[in-house]
Design a protein around this motif. Structure first.
Motif, PDB file in Angstrom:
ATOM      1  N   PRO A 140       2.051 -24.125 -67.884  1.00 45.93           N
ATOM      2  CA  PRO A 140       2.204 -25.332 -67.058  1.00 45.93           C
ATOM      3  C   PRO A 140       3.030 -25.017 -65.814  1.00 45.93           C
ATOM      4  N   TRP A 141       3.492 -26.030 -65.149  1.00 48.03           N
ATOM      5  CA  TRP A 141       4.246 -25.862 -63.900  1.00 48.03           C
ATOM      6  C   TRP A 141       5.428 -24.921 -64.083  1.00 48.03           C
ATOM      7  N   THR A 142       5.657 -24.089 -63.093  1.00 46.53           N
ATOM      8  CA  THR A 142       6.844 -23.241 -63.015  1.00 46.53           C
ATOM      9  C   THR A 142       7.170 -23.046 -61.542  1.00 46.53           C
ATOM     10  N   HIS A 143       8.435 -22.834 -61.230  1.00 49.75           N
ATOM     11  CA  HIS A 143       8.803 -22.627 -59.822  1.00 49.75           C
ATOM     12  C   HIS A 143       8.692 -21.162 -59.422  1.00 49.75           C
ATOM     13  N   LYS A 144       8.222 -20.302 -60.330  1.00 45.81           N
ATOM     14  CA  LYS A 144       7.908 -18.897 -60.058  1.00 45.81           C
ATOM     15  C   LYS A 144       9.092 -18.114 -59.490  1.00 45.81           C
ATOM     16  N   SER A 145      10.259 -18.338 -60.038  1.00 43.69           N
ATOM     17  CA  SER A 145      11.432 -17.573 -59.609  1.00 43.69           C
ATOM     18  C   SER A 145      11.481 -16.275 -60.421  1.00 43.69           C
ATOM     19  N   PHE A 146      10.852 -15.253 -59.911  1.00 47.52           N
ATOM     20  CA  PHE A 146      10.703 -13.961 -60.584  1.00 47.52           C
ATOM     21  C   PHE A 146      11.982 -13.147 -60.398  1.00 47.52           C
ATOM     22  N   ARG A 147      12.784 -13.026 -61.468  1.00 40.35           N
ATOM     23  CA  ARG A 147      14.047 -12.283 -61.409  1.00 40.35           C
ATOM     24  C   ARG A 147      14.221 -11.442 -62.672  1.00 40.35           C
ATOM     25  N   PRO A 148      13.415 -10.387 -62.840  1.00 43.18           N
ATOM     26  CA  PRO A 148      13.487  -9.606 -64.080  1.00 43.18           C
ATOM     27  C   PRO A 148      14.823  -8.891 -64.272  1.00 43.18           C
ATOM     28  N   LEU A 149      15.454  -8.423 -63.217  1.00 41.40           N
ATOM     29  CA  LEU A 149      16.741  -7.746 -63.363  1.00 41.40           C
ATOM     30  C   LEU A 149      17.811  -8.723 -63.851  1.00 41.40           C
TER      31      LEU A 149
END
Length: 104
Positions: A38-47
């Protein structure tokens, strides 16, 4: 204690579950699937998520452990900035120390 983030950090399977690199690369900061869910703000922060995982492995979800780690990372980054200022920017040590103190 924590403020707001603790709920999502404690629900993120990447933090407390078995480490799955594919899942880590497909989910956002909150552990939500960025492509199929579903909805996500896509804040990709794997570290950042990995540092939460290391904190969890060392201290569980106790906030003092997260605060100690945060302080250690701030100190390390400040020292690196000071070394970079002297080595690359060729600033005098006094100016590099001031810059490091301002950024800490």
């Amino acid at each position: 204690g924590f403020f707001m983030d603790d709920v999502m950090i404690s629900r993120n399977v990447n933090v407390f579950g078995e480490l799955d690199w594919r899942r880590l690369m497909r989910t956002d900061y909150w552990g939500l699937d960025m492509f199929d869910g579903p909805w996500t703000h896509k804040s990709f922060r794997p570290l950042t998520v990995l540092t939460f995982r290391w904190n969890y492995l060392l201290h569980g979800f106790e906030s003092p452990g997260f605060h100690i780690t945060n302080l250690a990372l701030h100190i390390a980054c400040s020292l690196l900035l000071g070394f970079f200022s002297v080595a690359s920017l060729r600033l005098p040590r006094s100016w590099a120390s001031l810059l490091t103190a301002l950024f800490f």
